[in-house]
Scaffold this active site. Sequence first.
Site, PDB file in Angstrom:
ATOM      1  N   ASP B   8       0.816  -1.013   0.032  1.00  0.00           N
ATOM      2  CA  ASP B   8      -0.140   0.009   0.161  1.00  0.00           C
ATOM      3  C   ASP B   8       0.827   1.286   0.108  1.00  0.00           C
ATOM      4  O   ASP B   8       2.137   1.152   0.423  1.00  0.00           O
ATOM      5  CB  ASP B   8      -0.833  -0.009   1.223  1.00  0.00           C
ATOM      6  CG  ASP B   8      -1.722   1.210   1.362  1.00  0.00           C
ATOM      7  OD1 ASP B   8      -2.208   1.760   0.559  1.00  0.00           O
ATOM      8  OD2 ASP B   8      -1.752   1.567   2.807  1.00  0.00           O
ATOM      9  N   ASP B  10      -0.311   5.101   0.873  1.00  0.00           N
ATOM     10  CA  ASP B  10      -0.670   6.139   1.733  1.00  0.00           C
ATOM     11  C   ASP B  10      -0.793   5.354   3.368  1.00  0.00           C
ATOM     12  O   ASP B  10      -1.655   4.650   3.602  1.00  0.00           O
ATOM     13  CB  ASP B  10      -1.869   6.857   1.530  1.00  0.00           C
ATOM     14  CG  ASP B  10      -1.797   7.795   0.342  1.00  0.00           C
ATOM     15  OD1 ASP B  10      -0.859   7.738  -0.279  1.00  0.00           O
ATOM     16  OD2 ASP B  10      -2.764   8.126  -0.404  1.00  0.00           O
ATOM     17  N   LYS B 149      -7.891  -4.898  -3.503  1.00  0.00           N
ATOM     18  CA  LYS B 149      -6.481  -5.027  -3.411  1.00  0.00           C
ATOM     19  C   LYS B 149      -6.132  -6.578  -3.524  1.00  0.00           C
ATOM     20  O   LYS B 149      -4.904  -6.848  -4.036  1.00  0.00           O
ATOM     21  CB  LYS B 149      -5.851  -4.312  -2.372  1.00  0.00           C
ATOM     22  CG  LYS B 149      -5.765  -2.905  -2.379  1.00  0.00           C
ATOM     23  CD  LYS B 149      -5.008  -2.085  -1.556  1.00  0.00           C
ATOM     24  CE  LYS B 149      -5.176  -0.583  -1.505  1.00  0.00           C
ATOM     25  NZ  LYS B 149      -4.488  -0.028  -0.566  1.00  0.00           N
ATOM     26  N   ASP B 172      -1.816  -0.750   5.843  1.00  0.00           N
ATOM     27  CA  ASP B 172      -2.188  -0.378   7.115  1.00  0.00           C
ATOM     28  C   ASP B 172      -3.759  -0.060   7.448  1.00  0.00           C
ATOM     29  O   ASP B 172      -4.133   0.114   8.610  1.00  0.00           O
ATOM     30  CB  ASP B 172      -1.524   1.133   7.495  1.00  0.00           C
ATOM     31  CG  ASP B 172      -2.201   2.159   6.533  1.00  0.00           C
ATOM     32  OD1 ASP B 172      -2.427   1.879   5.414  1.00  0.00           O
ATOM     33  OD2 ASP B 172      -2.513   3.232   7.189  1.00  0.00           O
ATOM     34  N   ASP B 176      -6.660  -2.656   2.742  1.00  0.00           N
ATOM     35  CA  ASP B 176      -5.738  -3.354   2.415  1.00  0.00           C
ATOM     36  C   ASP B 176      -6.072  -4.903   2.760  1.00  0.00           C
ATOM     37  O   ASP B 176      -5.368  -5.692   2.505  1.00  0.00           O
ATOM     38  CB  ASP B 176      -4.352  -3.217   3.203  1.00  0.00           C
ATOM     39  CG  ASP B 176      -3.923  -1.638   2.757  1.00  0.00           C
ATOM     40  OD1 ASP B 176      -3.969  -1.430   1.625  1.00  0.00           O
ATOM     41  OD2 ASP B 176      -3.541  -0.807   3.784  1.00  0.00           O
TER      42      ASP B 176
END
Lengths: 222, 222
Positions: B8, B10, B149, B172, B176
């Site tokens: 990931d 951000d 994802k 995070d 995700d």
Amino acid sequence: MIKLVLSDVDGTLTDNRRVFSTRAAEEIRKIQAHGITVSLVSGNVIPVMYSLRTYLGLSAPLFAENGGSMIADDITSFFSMEKPALFFDHLQNKGLARGILTNRWRLCSMGYDPTPGREREILALAGEFQVDITNSGFSWHILNQGQNKGFALLHLIKMFKLRPEEVLVIGDNLNDMPMFQESVKKAVPANAEPELKAKADYVSKLPYGDGASEILSSLDSF
Amino acid sequence: MIKLVLSDVDGTLTDNRRVFSTRAAEEIRKIQAHGITVSLVSGNVIPVMYSLRTYLGLSAPLFAENGGSMIADDITSFFSMEKPALFFDHLQNKGLARGILTNRWRLCSMGYDPTPGREREILALAGEFQVDITNSGFSWHILNQGQNKGFALLHLIKMFKLRPEEVLVIGDNLNDMPMFQESVKKAVPANAEPELKAKADYVSKLPYGDGASEILSSLDSF
């Protein structure tokens, strides 16, 4: 005293394959934290400058399309797509050029790869279509007349009410020449074109991002 | 042995204001130079992933729009804009949400800011319109069903002919989760949501980009 730095991106803050210098990124953040305004100007597109603004953590507006468009919280295009698009279509129809991936994100310019051997023909046709041609060292661009990095520089000087000698510009290639004006401070990395070196107040011995980092870490000397 | 890392962006490679960790950038380049494939997947748009791919110097394809679109030398959209756009229009017409700046660059998803207090209403309506809703921690997204994802993860596993245990995923936030599957290795920075920590093989004591950097510098331990 330098209050604003305006830098080119590709070849200046990156290496010759466009990989961004993490040292330059750190220096940029450091001088911004010290109260100096940092802006970037590139031939690339608004969403690319949006990414750089976000991921570098810059607060000033950045300029795309050689100064023709600007991103801050919103997007501004200072020129129209009409003439660049018309000329690009003409080049494509005559087999003189092919478009590049980022054209779908452009607002007031077109990027192209010239058909090998036909570069001069393109330059000769540009005046007839009232467009300018520039080369960033990474790609060719069709621009409106008056659309260049000097336009971005003047916009920033007005916006932040600066005297020209409070501004440092950094660049490496011929499309950076319009911001290499008499009245502002000018610095270049070692890989810069001779025309820019001739105008620069300071030429770093280091190339690419290392050169820019050295320049950014010694702003007091300007 | 880890052969591919899918991370990931951000909150994982950045800080909490989305400023990219230069330490993480260095670690990413280092492991790619050691022959490990590095890919990124984000809720953000294709031109932002284009920028990251260029300026980080990555050679693998990267995924935008939560896995719905991919950029390598060309752009691929695996889903359509039809359903996300229809649902977004509905939300806007009912005063439930506003669009975000990056929507103009989306191919198969829409980002929105929910009208405060109306978040649950939006979630309740999504099923009716056959779309999924996800939150990256930075913005809300409307996706096609099956667009997540985990889809990007499976695409990479097929493309590079890997066994799942040769893949490390890092993230995070709740968007995700679809890539935090049983069979792959999973690691998180200290700021990760509890649901991800509970599934992770390794939880860094360091948050954000520092956590990811630590993870990337110790791939041998997975």
